[in-house]
Enzyme design. Structure first.
Site, PDB file in Angstrom:
ATOM      1  NE  ARG A   1      35.550  36.143  34.011  1.00 27.16           N
ATOM      2  CZ  ARG A   1      36.916  36.063  33.952  1.00 27.16           C
ATOM      3  NH1 ARG A   1      37.243  36.343  35.410  1.00 27.16           N
ATOM      4  NH2 ARG A   1      37.654  36.244  33.533  1.00 27.16           N
TER       5      ARG A   1
ATOM      6  CG  ASN B   1      41.117  34.772  36.576  1.00 24.15           C
ATOM      7  OD1 ASN B   1      41.182  34.430  35.008  1.00 24.15           O
ATOM      8  ND2 ASN B   1      41.395  34.759  37.141  1.00 24.15           N
TER       9      ASN B   1
END
Length: 337
Positions: A224, A226
């Site tokens: 992911r 961020n």
């Protein structure tokens, strides 16, 4: 793949840092839409050639800069590397994973020869040439976790899986975004995510994320992105060093915003370690100045809209409240539509 390392860079003191056109092109711009709300946004870590997602461990032009920065940070604060005794098996897991992938993906930089437990590791950029016995910590110049983590870009956490939870029981954290390994070491998944906005009101999101992570299988990693923002190209924005960088947030003006303010994006990569069943949580940080970012007109326009409309509690959590109005005003010149 040939990598031209940037020389004479510094991420402290008199900052010297730049991204080549290639580095700008492959920068992981994290906003697929004109607005942002916190989400788990996990996806399978499938390889994408010619991007930062091409390999499990991304090596780029800042490799020498960032490994040297790690060494400087450890010299001043050895506690940035913590490994609890029961995680030593996982340390060898990580060493094996990293050496195999680096030598396969970057054969002109890293070389590995194995004869049973007798291994020969060569890291050409860092002038490391070591013969050692796999599983014998005394045969390495440093403990295995520290030895291999010093040779990777990005921070490394190893999460022990037990009692239906994940525990941060090992970490090499020299470039965190306003948090502390000393504080979080030994915490559970839910505990170290407690400061994230709205978690207290929607624990279900993190319970579902935890269940997902607990079920990640060997050879099927997830990832992911961020993001936050940083003043100056400073990698170490830890809680311990806040006195060195906190005041920089009040130094942003319309005249210097393009140079000082950097978008900071973390590629969080989560593979399962085969021998120990621990979960690796690597945090590879990419920095880009706003001057470089706005060379892409679509990025400039979208970042303006994201920051302009960002919920106040998220801006506060990311530490950008003080200078966000200046950044938004400066970016507005690139969003006249």
């Amino acid at each position: 793949m040939s990598i031209q390392f940037n020389l004479d860079e510094s991420m402290r003191g008199q900052f010297k840092y730049h991204n080549s056109p290639k580095a700008i092109q492959r920068f992981p711009f994290p906003f697929p839409e004109d607005s942002y709300m916190y989400s788990v946004n996990l996806e399978p870590a499938l390889a994408k050639p010619d991007t930062i997602f091409a390999h499990w461990f991304d090596i780029d032009e800042h490799y020498l800069t960032e490994t040297n920065e790690r060494a400087l940070t450890l010299a001043s604060d050895p506690n940035r590397c913590i490994i609890l005794p029961h995680m030593q098996h996982a340390a060898w897991d990580l060493l094996e994973m990293a050496m195999l992938h680096l030598s396969q993906d970057y054969p002109d930089l890293f070389q590995l020869q194995r004869d049973g437990k007798r291994w020969h590791w060569v890291n050409l950029p860092l002038n490391i040439d070591v013969h050692f016995i796999f599983g014998d910590a005394n045969s390495l110049p440093l403990p295995p976790f520290e030895f291999i983590s010093r040779q990777l870009q990005g921070d490394i956490a190893m999460l022990d899986q037990r009692d239906g939870d994940l525990w941060m029981d090992a970490g090499m954290i020299t470039g965190p975004a306003d948090w502390s390994l000393n504080f979080d070491a030994g915490m559970s998944f839910t505990q170290w995510h407690a400061p994230v906005p709205k978690v207290a009101h929607d624990l279900g999101v993190f319970k579902r994320a935890l269940q997902f992570l607990l079920n990640i299988q060997v050879d099927n990693p997830y990832r992911r992105l961020n993001w936050t923002m940083t003043i100056n190209p400073r990698m170490d924005t830890s809680s311990e060093t806040y006195h060195l960088w906190g005041h920089e947030r009040s130094s942003v003006t319309l005249e210097n915003v393009g140079e000082l303010v950097h978008l900071r994006v973390e590629l969080q990569f989560m593979p399962r370690l085969a021998r120990s069943n621990a979960l690796l949580f690597s945090i590879r940080t990419y920095l880009i100045s706003l001057n470089d970012l706005v060379s892409n007109p679509e990025w400039a326009k979208r970042l303006h809209r994201v920051l302009r409309d960002l919920p106040d509690e998220i801006a506060e959590y990311k530490g950008i409240t003080r200078y966000r109005p200046t950044v938004v005003q400066w970016l507005s010149q690139f969003d006249q539509a």
